[in-house]
Design a protein around this motif. Structure first.
Motif, PDB file in Angstrom:
ATOM      1  N   ILE A   1       0.840  -1.199   0.000  1.00 51.39           N
ATOM      2  CA  ILE A   1       0.000   0.000   0.000  1.00 51.39           C
ATOM      3  C   ILE A   1       0.867   1.237   0.000  1.00 51.39           C
ATOM      4  O   ILE A   1       1.830   1.339   0.766  1.00 51.39           O
ATOM      5  CB  ILE A   1      -0.981   0.020   1.205  1.00 51.39           C
ATOM      6  CG1 ILE A   1      -1.959   1.188   1.112  1.00 51.39           C
ATOM      7  CG2 ILE A   1      -0.229   0.034   2.530  1.00 51.39           C
ATOM      8  CD1 ILE A   1      -2.933   1.069  -0.028  1.00 51.39           C
TER       9      ILE A   1
ATOM     10  N   ASP B   1      -2.209   6.519   0.147  1.00 49.24           N
ATOM     11  CA  ASP B   1      -3.525   5.888   0.204  1.00 49.24           C
ATOM     12  C   ASP B   1      -3.913   5.533   1.641  1.00 49.24           C
ATOM     13  O   ASP B   1      -5.106   5.488   1.962  1.00 49.24           O
ATOM     14  CB  ASP B   1      -3.572   4.652  -0.689  1.00 49.24           C
ATOM     15  CG  ASP B   1      -4.007   4.976  -2.114  1.00 49.24           C
ATOM     16  OD1 ASP B   1      -4.966   5.753  -2.266  1.00 49.24           O
ATOM     17  OD2 ASP B   1      -3.392   4.476  -3.065  1.00 49.24           O
TER      18      ASP B   1
ATOM     19  N   ASP C   1      -3.548  -2.491  -1.756  1.00 47.89           N
ATOM     20  CA  ASP C   1      -3.736  -2.267  -3.186  1.00 47.89           C
ATOM     21  C   ASP C   1      -4.586  -3.364  -3.817  1.00 47.89           C
ATOM     22  O   ASP C   1      -4.993  -4.326  -3.158  1.00 47.89           O
ATOM     23  CB  ASP C   1      -2.377  -2.137  -3.888  1.00 47.89           C
ATOM     24  CG  ASP C   1      -1.520  -3.400  -3.771  1.00 47.89           C
ATOM     25  OD1 ASP C   1      -2.016  -4.418  -3.240  1.00 47.89           O
ATOM     26  OD2 ASP C   1      -0.364  -3.379  -4.212  1.00 47.89           O
TER      27      ASP C   1
ATOM     28  N   PHE D   1      -8.809   4.608  -4.790  1.00 41.05           N
ATOM     29  CA  PHE D   1      -7.376   4.548  -4.548  1.00 41.05           C
ATOM     30  C   PHE D   1      -6.605   5.447  -5.513  1.00 41.05           C
ATOM     31  O   PHE D   1      -6.890   5.468  -6.718  1.00 41.05           O
ATOM     32  CB  PHE D   1      -6.865   3.111  -4.679  1.00 41.05           C
ATOM     33  CG  PHE D   1      -7.145   2.251  -3.483  1.00 41.05           C
ATOM     34  CD1 PHE D   1      -6.149   1.960  -2.574  1.00 41.05           C
ATOM     35  CD2 PHE D   1      -8.419   1.751  -3.251  1.00 41.05           C
ATOM     36  CE1 PHE D   1      -6.396   1.181  -1.460  1.00 41.05           C
ATOM     37  CE2 PHE D   1      -8.684   0.969  -2.147  1.00 41.05           C
ATOM     38  CZ  PHE D   1      -7.679   0.681  -1.245  1.00 41.05           C
TER      39      PHE D   1
ATOM     40  N   PRO E   1      -3.678   2.233  -7.267  1.00 37.52           N
ATOM     41  CA  PRO E   1      -4.318   0.931  -7.105  1.00 37.52           C
ATOM     42  C   PRO E   1      -3.410  -0.280  -7.290  1.00 37.52           C
ATOM     43  O   PRO E   1      -3.755  -1.366  -6.846  1.00 37.52           O
ATOM     44  CB  PRO E   1      -5.421   0.946  -8.169  1.00 37.52           C
ATOM     45  CG  PRO E   1      -4.970   1.939  -9.179  1.00 37.52           C
ATOM     46  CD  PRO E   1      -4.222   2.986  -8.412  1.00 37.52           C
ATOM     47  N   ASP E   2      -2.269  -0.104  -7.955  1.00 36.27           N
ATOM     48  CA  ASP E   2      -1.336  -1.222  -8.073  1.00 36.27           C
ATOM     49  C   ASP E   2       0.094  -0.691  -8.112  1.00 36.27           C
ATOM     50  O   ASP E   2       0.325   0.510  -8.274  1.00 36.27           O
ATOM     51  CB  ASP E   2      -1.646  -2.095  -9.294  1.00 36.27           C
ATOM     52  CG  ASP E   2      -1.512  -1.354 -10.619  1.00 36.27           C
ATOM     53  OD1 ASP E   2      -0.423  -0.808 -10.892  1.00 36.27           O
ATOM     54  OD2 ASP E   2      -2.484  -1.324 -11.391  1.00 36.27           O
ATOM     55  N   TYR E   3       1.051  -1.601  -7.971  1.00 29.75           N
ATOM     56  CA  TYR E   3       2.446  -1.184  -7.843  1.00 29.75           C
ATOM     57  C   TYR E   3       2.987  -0.582  -9.141  1.00 29.75           C
ATOM     58  O   TYR E   3       3.876   0.270  -9.107  1.00 29.75           O
ATOM     59  CB  TYR E   3       3.316  -2.351  -7.373  1.00 29.75           C
ATOM     60  CG  TYR E   3       3.564  -3.440  -8.395  1.00 29.75           C
ATOM     61  CD1 TYR E   3       4.638  -3.359  -9.294  1.00 29.75           C
ATOM     62  CD2 TYR E   3       2.746  -4.560  -8.456  1.00 29.75           C
ATOM     63  CE1 TYR E   3       4.879  -4.364 -10.216  1.00 29.75           C
ATOM     64  CE2 TYR E   3       2.981  -5.571  -9.375  1.00 29.75           C
ATOM     65  CZ  TYR E   3       4.041  -5.465 -10.244  1.00 29.75           C
ATOM     66  OH  TYR E   3       4.279  -6.453 -11.167  1.00 29.75           O
TER      67      TYR E   3
ATOM     68  N   SER F   1       1.938   3.029  -9.242  1.00 28.04           N
ATOM     69  CA  SER F   1       2.629   3.745  -8.174  1.00 28.04           C
ATOM     70  C   SER F   1       4.104   3.958  -8.489  1.00 28.04           C
ATOM     71  O   SER F   1       4.639   5.066  -8.311  1.00 28.04           O
ATOM     72  CB  SER F   1       2.484   2.980  -6.857  1.00 28.04           C
ATOM     73  OG  SER F   1       3.104   3.670  -5.804  1.00 28.04           O
TER      74      SER F   1
END
Length: 290
Positions: free
Chosen positions: A187, A191, A212, A270, A273-275, A278
């Motif tokens: 995460i 967030d 996530d 979010f 929402p995912d790596y 990010s």
């Protein structure tokens, strides 16, 4: 709104920043006087709290607090606000309207890679996760007893500016450990802050997985960060032969896919929402160093 962050560390400072534009006051605590300046540099009033002794200054802040974030790990003696010798929460914070307790998805223990929701059985493996389960129960019970919404935020692996795979690669400490079928959730710290603010603004209590959308093998994150940096990824290392601390090895003893459906269904959107999204953000705006 008067906000108190007990434990203004990596997550606590991010939460404080999210509340700053809306609050009349935001105060964060730290165990070390040496860390006061770092908290104050973020625009947050800071006080020392060792988890035992409440100073007159902190007591005065508690008296006006309307929104609380508890981010201090419980330890062997339990949560500092819930110990038998602690003053009742309603006496310390008579104006409290909402509280958020930062916990961990470690409370679920190992589920063999299966999906888990907030209703899944709690099978904590490590002592620190056992302590979190007890603290969660205490906070939820106090909330019910005082008619205060308490939100338990179960956090997965926390990362963000200054704490991420890019930093590990740059420092030469990144590793690609390979354990077949092993996945983790993670995460982004922003967030965590966004979820805390969202729940507080709606006076929502209960248990929420703050994680996530995409559980993934940890080596995939390192590979993606290496690709974005334009460097060769570190070599693969079989988990069985890797030299790991007992704590690091214990993390790999828990394998699960944690669902964030409850938080999403409540309306939270979010930011990361995912790596992949990010990491692209951290690299693209050069914020990965912190």
């Amino acid at each position: 709104m008067h906000v108190l962050i007990l434990g203004a560390g990596f997550s606590g400072k991010a939460i404080a920043k999210a509340f700053l534009p809306l609050a009349r006051s935001v105060v964060g605590t730290t165990r070390s006087a040496a860390k006061l300046a770092a908290i104050e540099a973020a625009g947050i009033d800071a006080l020392v709290y060792d988890g035992v002794t409440i100073s007159p200054e902190l007591a005065a802040v508690m008296q006006r607090t309307t929104h609380l974030i508890q981010s201090i790990a419980p330890g062997r003696d339990g949560d500092p606000m819930m110990r038998p010798d602690a003053a009742p929460l309603q006496d310390l914070m008579p104006n409290l309207k909402w509280a958020g307790y930062l916990s961990t998805v470690g409370v679920y223990g190992d589920h063999g890679g299966a999906w888990v929701t907030e209703d899944a059985s709690l099978e904590p493996v490590s002592a620190r996760s056992v302590e979190r389960v007890a603290a969660e129960k205490d906070w939820l019970a106090v909330g019910r007893g005082n008619h205060i919404p308490v939100a338990v935020l179960r956090l997965s692996g926390i990362y963000g500016p200054g704490r991420n795979a890019f930093c590990n690669i740059a420092a030469g400490t990144a590793r690609r450990l390979i354990k077949p079928n092993q996945v983790f959730n993670r995460i982004r710290v922003e967030d965590i802050a966004g979820a805390a603010l969202f729940l507080s603004e709606r006076s929502m209590g209960g248990v929420f997985n703050v994680t996530d959308h995409e559980p993934a093998p940890p080596q995939d994150v390192v590979l993606e960060a290496s690709r974005l940096m334009g460097v060769s990824p570190p070599p693969e290392i079989p988990f069985e032969t890797a030299e790991l601390s007992p704590m690091a090895r214990s993390f790999y003893g828990e394998n699960k896919r944690v669902s964030n459906a409850r938080l999403r269904d409540s309306g939270y959107v979010f930011l990361f929402p995912d790596y992949r999204i990010s990491l692209a953000d951290l690299w693209g705006n050069d914020s990965w160093r912190g």
